[in-house]
Design a protein around this motif. Structure first.
Motif, PDB file in Angstrom:
ATOM      1  N   GLU A  67       3.749  25.660   9.803  1.00 18.78           N
ATOM      2  CA  GLU A  67       3.674  24.328   9.201  1.00 18.78           C
ATOM      3  C   GLU A  67       2.345  24.085   8.498  1.00 18.78           C
ATOM      4  N   LEU A  68       1.275  24.760   8.879  1.00 15.88           N
ATOM      5  CA  LEU A  68      -0.055  24.468   8.336  1.00 15.88           C
ATOM      6  C   LEU A  68      -0.134  24.506   6.818  1.00 15.88           C
ATOM      7  N   PRO A  69       0.278  25.583   6.130  1.00 15.11           N
ATOM      8  CA  PRO A  69       0.139  25.597   4.675  1.00 15.11           C
ATOM      9  C   PRO A  69       0.989  24.522   3.998  1.00 15.11           C
ATOM     10  N   ALA A  70       2.223  24.350   4.425  1.00 11.85           N
ATOM     11  CA  ALA A  70       3.104  23.372   3.794  1.00 11.85           C
ATOM     12  C   ALA A  70       2.633  21.958   4.079  1.00 11.85           C
ATOM     13  N   GLY A  71       2.167  21.699   5.255  1.00  9.71           N
ATOM     14  CA  GLY A  71       1.715  20.368   5.608  1.00  9.71           C
ATOM     15  C   GLY A  71       0.462  19.965   4.866  1.00  9.71           C
ATOM     16  N   ALA A  72      -0.335  20.916   4.423  1.00  8.41           N
ATOM     17  CA  ALA A  72      -1.584  20.624   3.729  1.00  8.41           C
ATOM     18  C   ALA A  72      -1.352  20.271   2.265  1.00  8.41           C
ATOM     19  N   HIS A  73      -0.225  20.642   1.689  1.00  6.53           N
ATOM     20  CA  HIS A  73       0.028  20.398   0.278  1.00  6.53           C
ATOM     21  C   HIS A  73       0.504  18.968   0.061  1.00  6.53           C
ATOM     22  N   HIS A  74       0.206  18.430  -1.112  1.00  4.03           N
ATOM     23  CA  HIS A  74       0.552  17.046  -1.394  1.00  4.03           C
ATOM     24  C   HIS A  74       1.095  16.928  -2.812  1.00  4.03           C
ATOM     25  N   ALA A  75       1.753  15.820  -3.090  1.00  2.00           N
ATOM     26  CA  ALA A  75       2.252  15.553  -4.436  1.00  2.00           C
ATOM     27  C   ALA A  75       1.111  15.052  -5.307  1.00  2.00           C
ATOM     28  N   VAL A  76       1.059  15.534  -6.525  1.00  2.00           N
ATOM     29  CA  VAL A  76       0.029  15.112  -7.471  1.00  2.00           C
ATOM     30  C   VAL A  76       0.097  13.593  -7.675  1.00  2.00           C
ATOM     31  N   SER A 130      -2.125  10.861  -5.744  1.00  3.30           N
ATOM     32  CA  SER A 130      -3.537  10.564  -5.972  1.00  3.30           C
ATOM     33  C   SER A 130      -3.902  10.254  -7.421  1.00  3.30           C
ATOM     34  N   VAL A 131      -3.016  10.574  -8.369  1.00  7.39           N
ATOM     35  CA  VAL A 131      -3.328  10.326  -9.780  1.00  7.39           C
ATOM     36  C   VAL A 131      -2.229   9.515 -10.447  1.00  7.39           C
ATOM     37  N   ASP A 132      -2.585   8.865 -11.555  1.00  5.30           N
ATOM     38  CA  ASP A 132      -1.638   8.079 -12.334  1.00  5.30           C
ATOM     39  C   ASP A 132      -1.009   8.979 -13.387  1.00  5.30           C
ATOM     40  N   ILE A 133       0.236   9.391 -13.154  1.00  4.08           N
ATOM     41  CA  ILE A 133       0.893  10.332 -14.069  1.00  4.08           C
ATOM     42  C   ILE A 133       1.406   9.663 -15.342  1.00  4.08           C
ATOM     43  N   ASN A 134       1.235   8.359 -15.441  1.00  8.68           N
ATOM     44  CA  ASN A 134       1.681   7.645 -16.638  1.00  8.68           C
ATOM     45  C   ASN A 134       0.589   7.539 -17.692  1.00  8.68           C
ATOM     46  N   VAL A 135      -0.601   8.056 -17.378  1.00  7.38           N
ATOM     47  CA  VAL A 135      -1.733   7.983 -18.306  1.00  7.38           C
ATOM     48  C   VAL A 135      -2.402   9.351 -18.382  1.00  7.38           C
ATOM     49  N   ASN A 136      -2.724   9.772 -19.590  1.00  7.16           N
ATOM     50  CA  ASN A 136      -3.516  10.980 -19.807  1.00  7.16           C
ATOM     51  C   ASN A 136      -4.843  10.571 -20.427  1.00  7.16           C
ATOM     52  N   VAL A 137      -5.936  11.100 -19.906  1.00  7.14           N
ATOM     53  CA  VAL A 137      -7.259  10.846 -20.465  1.00  7.14           C
ATOM     54  C   VAL A 137      -7.734  12.139 -21.119  1.00  7.14           C
ATOM     55  N   GLU A 138      -8.185  12.054 -22.358  1.00  7.33           N
ATOM     56  CA  GLU A 138      -8.734  13.220 -23.044  1.00  7.33           C
ATOM     57  C   GLU A 138     -10.237  13.059 -23.144  1.00  7.33           C
ATOM     58  N   ALA A 139     -10.964  14.141 -22.838  1.00  2.00           N
ATOM     59  CA  ALA A 139     -12.423  14.079 -22.863  1.00  2.00           C
ATOM     60  C   ALA A 139     -13.005  15.436 -23.211  1.00  2.00           C
TER      61      ALA A 139
END
Length: 142
Positions: free
Chosen positions: A19-28, A31-40
């Motif tokens: 369970e350790l590797p799978a439990g450590a992974h998360h959905a992007v 933590s981030v707003d997938i409706n906005v892209n910032v270019e820099a």
């Protein structure tokens, strides 16, 4: 008696470790707003070549000319970067200027999850081509 307990104990330990590797992974998206892209544009200051995702730090020049130091941008894992053509640590040079596009942090803190990177030589790396399930479809650019 001891030999009868050994098998269940080993089986439970194996299940817990699996369970350790799978439990450590998360959905992007968590933590981030997938409706906005910032270019820099930014100067690469550090790359953390770790799994499950690499982390890159940039000194980013904002539109008003100020520089935001050590902005942390998460990227794909090492194997996915290799699939894109970033095959060695030497491919990303600290001190070079990169144009990056990323989903910003939901908290408003600097940084986020990279969706695209343009190398100093103009070569473009789009993270969605390495693993289409790793990041959602591109959003509008700010």
């Amino acid at each position: 008696m001891l030999k009868y307990l050994a098998l269940p104990v080993v089986a439970c330990a194996a299940l817990a470790m699996a369970e350790l590797p799978a439990g450590a992974h998360h959905a992007v998206q968590a933590s981030v707003d997938i409706n906005v892209n910032v270019e820099a544009k930014g100067v690469l200051t550090k790359v953390d070549w770790i799994n499950p995702h690499t982390w890159m730090r940039f000194d980013i020049t904002k539109p008003d000319g100020t520089v935001e130091k050590n902005v942390m941008v998460e990227s794909l894992g090492i194997n996915a970067l290799r699939q894109l053509g970033i095959t060695s640590k030497e491919a990303l040079k600290v001190g070079d200027v990169y144009t990056i596009t990323y989903y910003p942090m939901r908290t408003g803190e600097p940084g986020g999850f990279m969706s695209r990177m343009v190398m100093p030589n103009g070569k473009v790396f789009d993270t969605s081509t390495a693993d289409p399930t790793a990041v959602p479809a591109p959003a509008r650019t700010q």
